[in-house]
Design a protein around this motif. Structure first.
Motif, PDB file in Angstrom:
ATOM      1  N   TYR A 111       0.832  -1.211   0.000  1.00 25.28           N
ATOM      2  CA  TYR A 111       0.000   0.000   0.000  1.00 25.28           C
ATOM      3  C   TYR A 111       0.862   1.256   0.000  1.00 25.28           C
ATOM      4  O   TYR A 111       0.589   2.225  -0.719  1.00 25.28           O
ATOM      5  CB  TYR A 111      -0.918   0.024   1.235  1.00 25.28           C
ATOM      6  N   TYR A 112       1.897   1.240   0.826  1.00 22.36           N
ATOM      7  CA  TYR A 112       2.770   2.416   0.933  1.00 22.36           C
ATOM      8  C   TYR A 112       3.536   2.650  -0.364  1.00 22.36           C
ATOM      9  O   TYR A 112       3.594   3.782  -0.862  1.00 22.36           O
ATOM     10  CB  TYR A 112       3.743   2.231   2.091  1.00 22.36           C
ATOM     11  N   SER A 113       4.113   1.599  -0.919  1.00 28.27           N
ATOM     12  CA  SER A 113       4.911   1.732  -2.145  1.00 28.27           C
ATOM     13  C   SER A 113       4.060   2.206  -3.309  1.00 28.27           C
ATOM     14  O   SER A 113       4.469   3.084  -4.080  1.00 28.27           O
ATOM     15  CB  SER A 113       5.577   0.392  -2.491  1.00 28.27           C
ATOM     16  N   PHE A 114       2.872   1.627  -3.445  1.00 28.17           N
ATOM     17  CA  PHE A 114       1.997   2.033  -4.541  1.00 28.17           C
ATOM     18  C   PHE A 114       1.512   3.460  -4.337  1.00 28.17           C
ATOM     19  O   PHE A 114       1.389   4.240  -5.289  1.00 28.17           O
ATOM     20  CB  PHE A 114       0.806   1.084  -4.647  1.00 28.17           C
ATOM     21  N   GLY A 115       1.274   3.827  -3.059  1.00 26.96           N
ATOM     22  CA  GLY A 115       0.868   5.198  -2.771  1.00 26.96           C
ATOM     23  C   GLY A 115       1.963   6.196  -3.106  1.00 26.96           C
ATOM     24  O   GLY A 115       1.697   7.265  -3.666  1.00 26.96           O
ATOM     25  N   ARG A 116       3.213   5.864  -2.800  1.00 31.35           N
ATOM     26  CA  ARG A 116       4.332   6.740  -3.149  1.00 31.35           C
ATOM     27  C   ARG A 116       4.467   6.867  -4.664  1.00 31.35           C
ATOM     28  O   ARG A 116       4.777   7.925  -5.183  1.00 31.35           O
ATOM     29  CB  ARG A 116       5.634   6.180  -2.556  1.00 31.35           C
ATOM     30  N   PHE A 117       4.224   5.774  -5.359  1.00 32.96           N
ATOM     31  CA  PHE A 117       4.261   5.799  -6.823  1.00 32.96           C
ATOM     32  C   PHE A 117       3.193   6.754  -7.365  1.00 32.96           C
ATOM     33  O   PHE A 117       3.448   7.529  -8.284  1.00 32.96           O
ATOM     34  CB  PHE A 117       4.037   4.391  -7.374  1.00 32.96           C
ATOM     35  N   LEU A 118       2.002   6.708  -6.791  1.00 30.10           N
ATOM     36  CA  LEU A 118       0.930   7.597  -7.229  1.00 30.10           C
ATOM     37  C   LEU A 118       1.295   9.059  -6.959  1.00 30.10           C
ATOM     38  O   LEU A 118       1.043   9.939  -7.783  1.00 30.10           O
ATOM     39  CB  LEU A 118      -0.377   7.241  -6.517  1.00 30.10           C
ATOM     40  N   MET A 119       1.905   9.299  -5.780  1.00 30.47           N
ATOM     41  CA  MET A 119       2.279  10.668  -5.423  1.00 30.47           C
ATOM     42  C   MET A 119       3.289  11.241  -6.402  1.00 30.47           C
ATOM     43  O   MET A 119       3.194  12.418  -6.796  1.00 30.47           O
ATOM     44  CB  MET A 119       2.849  10.694  -4.003  1.00 30.47           C
ATOM     45  N   THR A 120       4.255  10.448  -6.812  1.00 30.17           N
ATOM     46  CA  THR A 120       5.272  10.935  -7.748  1.00 30.17           C
ATOM     47  C   THR A 120       4.682  11.225  -9.126  1.00 30.17           C
ATOM     48  O   THR A 120       5.298  11.928  -9.920  1.00 30.17           O
ATOM     49  CB  THR A 120       6.416   9.912  -7.902  1.00 30.17           C
ATOM     50  N   ASN A 121       3.510  10.692  -9.388  1.00 25.26           N
ATOM     51  CA  ASN A 121       2.849  10.937 -10.666  1.00 25.26           C
ATOM     52  C   ASN A 121       1.675  11.906 -10.528  1.00 25.26           C
ATOM     53  O   ASN A 121       0.820  11.989 -11.418  1.00 25.26           O
ATOM     54  CB  ASN A 121       2.359   9.616 -11.270  1.00 25.26           C
ATOM     55  N   GLY A 122       1.664  12.617  -9.390  1.00 27.57           N
ATOM     56  CA  GLY A 122       0.669  13.660  -9.186  1.00 27.57           C
ATOM     57  C   GLY A 122      -0.729  13.160  -8.902  1.00 27.57           C
ATOM     58  O   GLY A 122      -1.704  13.891  -9.086  1.00 27.57           O
ATOM     59  N   ILE A 123      -0.857  11.921  -8.439  1.00 28.38           N
ATOM     60  CA  ILE A 123      -2.157  11.344  -8.143  1.00 28.38           C
ATOM     61  C   ILE A 123      -2.293  11.145  -6.641  1.00 28.38           C
ATOM     62  O   ILE A 123      -1.342  10.730  -5.974  1.00 28.38           O
ATOM     63  CB  ILE A 123      -2.332   9.985  -8.858  1.00 28.38           C
TER      64      ILE A 123
END
Length: 221
Positions: A111-123
């Protein structure tokens, strides 16, 4: 002797029944007093950002509804007592909580890793707010453990279809893996798979047992 494999002195004190009582009591408290399940379920906001470290244990005692609680506790009753009598209560509890905690940490990491991925893509990282609840990760680990301890045991699906325990584990693993990608439900399929994986590691690391070898030997002609 490797400290990781140091055995406990055998004892039996119905830990399975105690776990069931605690789970039922927790569900009653949440339902009666309307407690916030997000504070006790495992989620990124609580565990990582607010340091609710108790969540890694309490999430296993929080269930969504009576159906979720009933089927988890039924599986715990069926498989847990037999495993506990075989290994002893202390070993059983160590296995149960080790698999449950590690499965929870694995899911939290995803959950954390995917959330960080979303944040780096402005989501907006919606995964940070997902709360993992229920004892399913630990329960799936017990199912795996049962198949290793009793490899020739036959389990009747719906009370009708006889299936060898190792084949049932394989079938569940395939179903959970497929469901992770095609299901739109809120069931934490990857946590179930993690339960299998960490149960495997528990047998290899803690007990010095190779599950595949056990299953091969059990069905060798």
């Amino acid at each position: 002797m490797n400290i990781l494999r140091k055995p406990f002195r055998y004892s039996f004190f119905n830990a399975t029944i105690i776990l069931i009582i605690l789970n039922v009591a927790a569900h009653f408290l949440f339902s009666t007093f309307g407690l916030n399940k997000n504070s006790f379920g495992l989620n990124v906001f609580g565990f990582v950002y607010y340091h609710y470290f108790w969540q890694i244990f309490t999430y296993m005692f929080v269930h969504g509804d009576m159906s979720h609680l009933f089927f988890n506790m039924l599986a715990l009753l069926i498989f847990g007592i037999t495993i506990e009598r075989t290994l002893g209560s202390k070993e059983f509890l160590l296995m149960y909580f080790a698999i449950g905690v590690l499965s929870g940490l694995f899911s939290l990491g995803v959950y954390y890793s995917f959330g960080r991925f979303l944040m780096t893509n402005g989501i907006r990282p919606w995964t940070f707010g997902i709360s993992l609840i229920g004892a399913s990760g630990a329960i799936y680990g017990l199912l795996f453990a049962y198949a290793v301890l009793f490899p020739r045991s036959i389990i009747y699906i719906w009370g009708l279809i006889p299936v060898p325990a190792p084949i049932m584990v394989l079938g569940y693993a395939i179903i959970e893996f497929a469901s992770q990608f095609i299901s739109s439900s809120n069931v934490a399929h990857m946590t179930h798979l993690a339960g299998f994986a960490f149960a495997w590691l528990y047998f290899v690391i803690r007990m010095g047992v190779n599950p595949i070898r056990i299953w091969k030997d059990a069905y060798r002609r």
